[in-house]
Design an enzyme around this catalytic site. Structure first.
Site, short mmCIF file in Angstrom:
data_model
loop_
_atom_site.label_atom_id
_atom_site.label_comp_id
_atom_site.label_asym_id
_atom_site.label_seq_id
_atom_site.Cartn_x
_atom_site.Cartn_y
_atom_site.Cartn_z
N ASP A 42 43.61 25.19 46.74
CA ASP A 42 42.50 25.37 47.13
C ASP A 42 42.52 26.81 47.02
O ASP A 42 43.19 27.67 47.03
CB ASP A 42 42.57 25.02 48.81
CG ASP A 42 42.61 23.45 48.90
OD1 ASP A 42 42.24 22.80 48.10
OD2 ASP A 42 43.08 23.09 50.18
N TYR A 43 40.96 27.09 47.09
CA TYR A 43 40.41 28.32 47.05
C TYR A 43 41.01 29.37 48.04
O TYR A 43 41.46 30.51 47.75
CB TYR A 43 38.98 28.35 47.10
CG TYR A 43 38.09 29.57 47.12
CD1 TYR A 43 38.20 30.51 46.14
CD2 TYR A 43 37.60 30.23 48.33
CE1 TYR A 43 37.23 31.71 45.98
CE2 TYR A 43 36.77 31.52 48.32
CZ TYR A 43 36.74 32.11 47.13
OH TYR A 43 35.76 33.43 46.99
#
Length: 209
Positions: A42-43
């Protein structure tokens, strides 16, 4: 032999090489052509991301049937209880079904783990604690949903290991390489020690102009 790239993805970097919204991507750190992530991170998560140009190796790493364990260091809001850890071990009910049994334990973050650029912010009076969580599956934002389900929201998430590959000796925003041999007759992935300098192929952390 296939070359595997072990990249320490920083916080708020996309696990892809382009973005139409102008966010920081892998291209700002990795200049090697024709390699692609084996899985996602995830970012707003940090840690180990594997990349390769070999499709068969990518499949071995990502396909659920090979059950490659992934280990996460998770900073949660509050002092997590033994009861909550036991629930994580047995599996919890999410909106997409019951999770598989997992390994979960209290954990003390190592001294070498760098501070996140954006500090975690627990609610007043709650503080934080760390756990180590090892999963054999990879649903969307699974770790965050699991800890929230047992009452301890995730504030920081660092993926430490995928199988036997780890973040050891890799600085944030940099990578090292290792050679991997994939025997035809077995589904296992066998690591071969790299003869290259682990820090020889690196990119700076700053976004390229």
């Amino acid at each position: 032999m296939s070359t595997l790239y072990l990249f320490y993805k920083p916080y708020q970097v996309l696990s892809q090489f382009s973005d139409d919204k102008g966010r920081t991507t892998l291209a700002d750190y990795i200049k090697v052509p024709n390699i692609y992530p084996a899985g996602r991170l995830d970012y707003d998560s940090e840690g180990l991301l594997l990349l390769t140009d070999e499709g068969a190796l990518q499949a071995r790493i990502t396909e659920p049937k090979y059950k490659l364990p992934k280990t996460y260091w998770v900073q949660v809001e509050g002092q997590i209880t033994d009861e909550a850890l036991e629930k994580l071990r047995k599996g919890v009910e999410l909106n997409d079904g019951m999770t598989r049994p997992a390994k979960a334990a209290h954990f003390q973050a190592p001294a070498w783990l760098p501070e996140r650029p954006e500090a975690v912010q627990p609610r007043p009076g709650l503080g934080t604690s760390w756990i180590e969580l090892t999963l054999l599956e990879g649903r969307n934002r699974q770790v965050r949903r699991m800890t929230a389900t047992v009452g301890f929201p995730t504030l920081r998430l660092v993926r430490y290991a995928i199988g036997t590959w780890t973040l050891d000796f890799i600085k944030v925003g940099r990578y090292r390489t290792t050679e991997v041999h994939m025997p035809v007759a077995t589904a296992s992935v066998v690591r071969k020690p790299s003869t290259k300098n682990p820090t020889a192929k690196t990119q700076t952390r700053k976004k390229s102009s």
